[in-house]
Structures are given as C-alpha cells and as structure tokens.
Design a protein around this motif. Structure first.
Motif, PDB file in Angstrom:
ATOM      1  N   UNK A   1      64.689 -56.844 -29.240  1.00 43.82           N
ATOM      2  CA  UNK A   1      65.797 -57.100 -28.322  1.00 43.82           C
ATOM      3  C   UNK A   1      65.321 -57.329 -26.890  1.00 43.82           C
ATOM      4  N   UNK A   2      64.205 -58.022 -26.767  1.00 46.88           N
ATOM      5  CA  UNK A   2      63.666 -58.319 -25.452  1.00 46.88           C
ATOM      6  C   UNK A   2      62.982 -59.662 -25.450  1.00 46.88           C
ATOM      7  N   UNK A   3      62.216 -59.900 -24.398  1.00 50.70           N
ATOM      8  CA  UNK A   3      61.577 -61.193 -24.260  1.00 50.70           C
ATOM      9  C   UNK A   3      60.140 -61.108 -23.767  1.00 50.70           C
ATOM     10  N   UNK A   4      59.441 -62.216 -23.939  1.00 51.59           N
ATOM     11  CA  UNK A   4      58.087 -62.380 -23.416  1.00 51.59           C
ATOM     12  C   UNK A   4      57.978 -63.805 -22.865  1.00 51.59           C
ATOM     13  N   UNK A   5      56.983 -64.002 -22.052  1.00 51.93           N
ATOM     14  CA  UNK A   5      56.686 -65.333 -21.529  1.00 51.93           C
ATOM     15  C   UNK A   5      55.467 -65.879 -22.267  1.00 51.93           C
ATOM     16  N   UNK A   6      55.580 -67.107 -22.739  1.00 51.24           N
ATOM     17  CA  UNK A   6      54.443 -67.785 -23.349  1.00 51.24           C
ATOM     18  C   UNK A   6      54.205 -69.069 -22.572  1.00 51.24           C
ATOM     19  N   UNK A   7      53.000 -69.531 -22.603  1.00 47.32           N
ATOM     20  CA  UNK A   7      52.657 -70.735 -21.853  1.00 47.32           C
ATOM     21  C   UNK A   7      52.254 -71.847 -22.810  1.00 47.32           C
ATOM     22  N   UNK A   8      52.767 -73.028 -22.546  1.00 45.24           N
ATOM     23  CA  UNK A   8      52.363 -74.224 -23.270  1.00 45.24           C
ATOM     24  C   UNK A   8      52.050 -75.287 -22.230  1.00 45.24           C
ATOM     25  N   UNK A   9      50.782 -75.680 -22.170  1.00 44.94           N
ATOM     26  CA  UNK A   9      50.307 -76.595 -21.124  1.00 44.94           C
ATOM     27  C   UNK A   9      50.704 -76.019 -19.771  1.00 44.94           C
ATOM     28  N   UNK A  10      51.503 -76.737 -18.985  1.00 40.85           N
ATOM     29  CA  UNK A  10      51.917 -76.231 -17.669  1.00 40.85           C
ATOM     30  C   UNK A  10      53.289 -75.569 -17.685  1.00 40.85           C
ATOM     31  N   UNK A  11      53.882 -75.422 -18.862  1.00 43.85           N
ATOM     32  CA  UNK A  11      55.225 -74.855 -18.972  1.00 43.85           C
ATOM     33  C   UNK A  11      55.178 -73.366 -19.293  1.00 43.85           C
ATOM     34  N   UNK A  12      56.068 -72.613 -18.659  1.00 43.28           N
ATOM     35  CA  UNK A  12      56.300 -71.227 -19.028  1.00 43.28           C
ATOM     36  C   UNK A  12      57.609 -71.191 -19.812  1.00 43.28           C
TER      37      UNK A  12
END
Length: 119
Positions: A23-34
């Motif tokens: 029930x939460x979130x994380x940040x992942x990175x793809x190329x220059x996008x968060x």
C-alpha cells in the motif's frame, strides 16, 4: 535493465514485487524518466505514474499518500496534497490542474514491468 519492445510500448523491468512496500510506492528510473510505482494490497492492483508533481514540479509522488476517493485509487502529493487518480492521472482536487502521465504495469514471475512509449 531488461526491456521488451512491442509496436507501441516498451516494457522494462522495474523491480521485484517484494521491492515495493505494501500500500505504498517507490520511484524507479527509466532512462531520464522517474516513474512512481504503487501497489494496492487489498485489490492486488499495480499503478505507475510520472513521479513529478505537476503542481510544484517536485519529484515526490512516489512518497505520496495513497488511498481511494469515491472508489477511485489515488495518490496525494506529500508536499501540496493535490490528489490524482492512479487510473487515468486526472487531478481529483482541481479540475483545472494538470494531469499525470500514467503507465501500464504487468507482473510476471514476481517481477514488475512498466510500459513506456516505444521511442
């Protein structure tokens, strides 16, 4: 980072399902996008949106408060409390506010994949 391309969407491996808090979130990175990735345990549903809050332009949505509003899964920016639909990205607190970009998510063998535009 592994990717699988189809005609419209490139699916990239974001993380393992166990890497995302219940029930939460994380940040992942793809190329220059968060990208903010969320998991709702009760409905066993995954959502992904841009991590950038369009209200004050801060990379913070992955740390936002999740829940529902009239049955709609939502995230609220931890700084400004602007609330956005996780289904379609529209702002739920101000119809004139900018919407979020949303991304499709799929799970395969306890691995989370996020679909981004193929480019």
């Amino acid at each position: 980072m592994s990717t699988i391309s189809t005609t419209d969407v490139t699916w990239f491996f974001a993380c393992k399902t166990t890497d995302v808090p219940t029930n939460g979130g994380v940040c992942v990175k793809y190329k220059d996008e968060q990208i903010a990735l969320f998991y709702f345990t009760r409905s066993d549903t995954w959502y992904a949106t841009q991590n950038l809050c369009p209200h004050r332009r801060q990379m913070a949505l992955s740390r936002g408060m999740t829940g529902t509003h009239a049955g709609e899964p939502k995230v609220a920016c931890p700084f400004h409390k602007k609330t956005f639909s996780l289904k379609d990205g529209r702002c739920l607190t101000d119809e004139h506010e900018c919407a979020l970009t949303v991304y499709p998510v799929r799970i395969e063998d306890d691995r989370v994949y996020i679909g981004v535009n193929a480019y």
